[in-house]
Design a protein around this motif. Structure first.
Motif, PDB file in Angstrom:
ATOM      1  N   SER A  14       0.683   8.449   6.604  1.00  0.00           N
ATOM      2  CA  SER A  14       1.206   7.740   5.423  1.00  0.00           C
ATOM      3  C   SER A  14       0.214   7.723   4.282  1.00  0.00           C
ATOM      4  O   SER A  14       0.508   8.187   3.178  1.00  0.00           O
ATOM      5  N   LYS A  15      -0.959   7.171   4.514  1.00  0.00           N
ATOM      6  CA  LYS A  15      -1.943   7.044   3.455  1.00  0.00           C
ATOM      7  C   LYS A  15      -2.772   8.318   3.350  1.00  0.00           C
ATOM      8  O   LYS A  15      -3.258   8.686   2.293  1.00  0.00           O
TER       9      LYS A  15
ATOM     10  N   GLY B 277       0.815  -1.212   0.000  1.00  0.00           N
ATOM     11  CA  GLY B 277       0.000   0.000   0.000  1.00  0.00           C
ATOM     12  C   GLY B 277       0.844   1.255   0.000  1.00  0.00           C
ATOM     13  O   GLY B 277       0.809   2.045   0.941  1.00  0.00           O
ATOM     14  N   ASP B 278       1.559   1.442  -1.115  1.00  0.00           N
ATOM     15  CA  ASP B 278       2.473   2.567  -1.182  1.00  0.00           C
ATOM     16  C   ASP B 278       1.901   3.666  -2.062  1.00  0.00           C
ATOM     17  O   ASP B 278       1.604   3.456  -3.236  1.00  0.00           O
ATOM     18  N   THR B 279       1.773   4.828  -1.470  1.00  0.00           N
ATOM     19  CA  THR B 279       1.241   5.987  -2.178  1.00  0.00           C
ATOM     20  C   THR B 279       2.125   6.360  -3.368  1.00  0.00           C
ATOM     21  O   THR B 279       3.329   6.133  -3.347  1.00  0.00           O
ATOM     22  N   THR B 280       1.495   6.907  -4.395  1.00  0.00           N
ATOM     23  CA  THR B 280       2.220   7.232  -5.631  1.00  0.00           C
ATOM     24  C   THR B 280       2.049   8.680  -6.062  1.00  0.00           C
ATOM     25  O   THR B 280       2.794   9.148  -6.920  1.00  0.00           O
ATOM     26  N   GLU B 281       1.046   9.364  -5.524  1.00  0.00           N
ATOM     27  CA  GLU B 281       0.746  10.713  -6.009  1.00  0.00           C
ATOM     28  C   GLU B 281       1.561  11.770  -5.278  1.00  0.00           C
ATOM     29  O   GLU B 281       1.772  11.674  -4.070  1.00  0.00           O
TER      30      GLU B 281
ATOM     31  N   GLY C   3       0.218  10.873   1.888  1.00  0.00           N
ATOM     32  CA  GLY C   3       1.311  10.409   1.028  1.00  0.00           C
ATOM     33  C   GLY C   3       2.663  10.445   1.724  1.00  0.00           C
ATOM     34  O   GLY C   3       3.703  10.590   1.090  1.00  0.00           O
ATOM     35  N   PHE C   4       2.652  10.282   3.056  1.00  0.00           N
ATOM     36  CA  PHE C   4       3.876  10.388   3.863  1.00  0.00           C
ATOM     37  C   PHE C   4       4.537   9.029   4.099  1.00  0.00           C
ATOM     38  O   PHE C   4       5.258   8.865   5.088  1.00  0.00           O
ATOM     39  N   THR C   5       4.294   8.064   3.215  1.00  0.00           N
ATOM     40  CA  THR C   5       4.883   6.732   3.444  1.00  0.00           C
ATOM     41  C   THR C   5       6.399   6.804   3.585  1.00  0.00           C
ATOM     42  O   THR C   5       6.988   6.071   4.383  1.00  0.00           O
TER      43      THR C   5
END
Lengths: 441, 441
Positions: free
Chosen positions: A284-285, A79-83, A288-290
């Motif tokens: 994180s989610k 579940g890794d943010t991309t934006e 977008g701070f993963t």
């Protein structure tokens, strides 16, 4: 512990003097002992099965990419943010970082519990009318790290219950802390942990009358991986169960920003929850701070042990001793997330991921699959009855070059499912949808 | 564990059905049970004495500042850096942060073990000819956090030894993990921990023949608080002791950048150390990253348990399960620290702190005090024979408004000493010197 230190040679330490080890027999004794007393591996580490789920998927992805060097792999897996992060937030971090080179702007250690302004902003923005004080909010470097710190707080004697399926960090940290027995190959469960089965037939909410009481209940909502948020009625029951049984709930709301129906976003929306629940959450989610690393834990002052001792005081001690605060740069980023402008900008990013999730749900639904989640969560939970999760994972990867997550990685109750994530660009989601329709259609 | 979950009321959960709890007697039973089964406090947490040292000092400083609102308090206490970070480093962080708002520059989760480039840079720059591989370097959010992770790795059955005096984190995490017995008020020691007395008469190096063998030896050099680096000969003996006794050394080199004589900066300068030693270190004091948060641990592939199982593999598992990597922004800052330009700039800051330390040493020496450390370390260790550390701390604070650290906070061997830190501006150090000369002179 019964033996004294044995020292092989003192040729180099004559200056100290006084070592009772000059007799010739000394070296014989050493030779006999040497190598026999190496440190024994922690038995709890031995209990851990397989690799931790997400690194394992990363490894399989790398192997696949080596096998198909020209394939365009699409990750709907970890579940890794991309934006991109809204610039109002990154600008705040950049300015703070640059100011660290000035005498006026330089800051060293912050409070272990976090920047007071950020604690206040979280209390106000996330828990507005729920009565959470800034002093009950502990800033962290992410929810996974807080799970580890909470498990240190609890210690090895605690009994725990987890949703099944759920995020594997709760179980794995429980094993590491020595709360469990061995893995049972038959049930695919660790002895000593209560698995609260959550599946379509029980509306993804456990039947507490079926399992023994435990000290701690880890409860993730919206659930990772099923994508299901617990309803208000369900959470009322959860709080009631904890209250009557004297259990502590660890409520993981890392995905709460994806809720758009009237499901509670925090356990503290339920009256009485402050007496029985800790909440952990994350930027994180949400923002977008993963990679930036920022989260928080709420430990209400009302929560106490049987002796009346406040849990908050022990957690404060754990934080001060095992942690030194989240990066000050990340905390400034967190503050910007909670500004009016930052918060609005973040909402747009979340909406985009939610629209992605809808595409995924629609894709699998149109292919005749049973799909859960994906509405109040970035995860769709897709059922492949009678199949093994890893087989489905491998088949989809081989045939479509799409990474998913095998449901069994989240507990035995996840067998037969895969988790499909919405964290990717719209373009990739649409391409994934095309590939899936082509393969399954 | 023998009891089933008890649920007080089901008025709200009729949709689930099937609960065996509608009989009138049910509520009586609940009322009897409720409140009797609250979670018991972790016995290890109960063993912890007092507050953690540094927050305690912070509290006393605040109380003092309330008492003397006009006093200009000078902190030579908690080892918190005060000088701005060279701009080549903060610029790198700022640029990276801003790029997180672009599609090309956005990065989510990094590897839990850290950015490969940073692992390589540390292996090369810090361990050039010592044979340390990038794969043996784990990037962290600081040495204190690594101590906690290492203690999770070791588990409750390990026996440990610590220098006395030493940084209190080793002992406190040992207590939390259940490796110790109760605190003994007579000796001021925790049962089950071996305290390796380090004092002027033994050149601050323990006599290992005087204490039982332990599984783990925590060893900090240059030592915090005494400011003494271990010599090459002493470290050879330490490695030999570990080798012969099958112990694992946890070598804390957080202050190694302050060494300017020929004392080793790493345990891996000692032949054979890779088979017996883990090293933890930090960018905190090295680069003024106390707030930015960045450190690393080295776990050599040669280090194994009695079964032959590599310690590295278990540590990797701990890192992947309880941690999610240091902030990506901080890691980019770390990379810039290890660039040629960054490294040179950092050296100047360290030289400045070292010159501060010399002023402190000279001040106390001129006042007739016995002073140790302060040459290869930012800390001077000042002896006040026959006095209690907290009394000296309080007296200095009351009379000169200077914060120091009471030596007894570092173990019973620190009683009668105070630690005086060099982390402050030159102006404040000179003012502190004037005040101290005036009060003690």
């Amino acid at each position: 512990m019964s033996k004294r230190w044995t020292i092989l040679s003192f040729s180099f330490c004559g200056w100290k003097g006084g070592h009772p080890c000059n007799a010739p027999s000394h070296h014989d004794r050493i030779a006999r002992i040497a190598g026999q007393k190496k440190v024994t591996r922690n038995v709890n580490m031995e209990k851990l099965r397989n690799g931790y789920l997400f690194p394992e998927i990363g490894t399989r992805q790398m192997v696949h990419m080596e096998k198909y060097p020209n394939a365009e792999v699409i990750s709907l897996g970890i579940g890794d943010t991309t934006e991109p992060i809204p610039s109002v937030i990154t600008k705040a971090m950049a300015e703070y970082a640059l100011a660290l080179s000035t005498r006026e702007g330089y800051r060293g250690y912050g409070a272990e519990q976090g920047d007071k302004r950020l604690r206040e902003a979280i209390a106000e923005k996330m828990y507005g009318n729920m009565g959470i004080q800034a002093s009950e909010v502990f800033i962290s470097d992410g929810a996974q790290c807080d799970i580890a710190r909470l498990q240190m707080l609890f210690g090895s004697s605690m009994t725990i219950a987890v949703q099944d399926p759920t995020f594997p960090g709760y179980v794995d940290m429980s094993i590491i802390m020595g709360q469990t027995g061995e893995y049972d190959d038959k049930s695919n469960k660790y002895k000593g942990i209560e698995y609260l089965r959550c599946e379509p037939r029980n509306h993804f909410f456990p039947d507490f009358s079926e399992v023994p009481r435990t000290d701690i209940i880890f409860f993730c909502s919206p659930n990772n991986p099923t994508g299901q948020p617990a309803s208000r009625e369900q959470l009322k029951e959860l709080v009631e169960v904890a209250k009557v049984n004297g259990s502590i709930i660890v409520y993981d709301s890392a995905y709460s920003s994806f809720i758009s129906d009237d499901s509670p976003r925090s356990i503290y929306e339920i009256p009485g929850a402050k007496e029985v629940a800790i909440e952990i959450s994350s930027f994180s989610k949400f923002a977008g701070f993963t990679g930036v690393r920022l989260g928080w834990a709420v430990v209400p002052s009302e929560l106490s042990y049987s002796s009346g001792f406040p849990v908050l005081r022990d957690f404060d001690r754990i934080v001060c001793t095992s942690f030194n605060g989240a990066s000050s740069v990340s905390q400034i980023g967190g503050l910007a997330c909670l500004s009016d402008e930052g918060y609005e900008a973040i909402k747009d990013v979340i909406s985009m991921y939610k629209a992605n999730a809808k595409i995924i749900v629609d894709t699998f639904t149109s292919l005749g699959k049973e799909v859960y989640g994906g509405v109040n969560s970035p995860y769709a939970w897709v059922h492949f009855p009678g199949q093994k999760s890893w087989d489905v994972f491998t088949e989809i990867l081989e045939e479509t070059h799409i990474i998913t997550v095998p449901g069994c990685g989240f507990g035995p109750g996840g067998e037969g499912f895969i988790r499909v994530g919405a964290f990717n660009s719209r373009e990739c989601i649409l391409e994934a949808s095309r590939r899936l329709r082509s393969f399954f259609g």
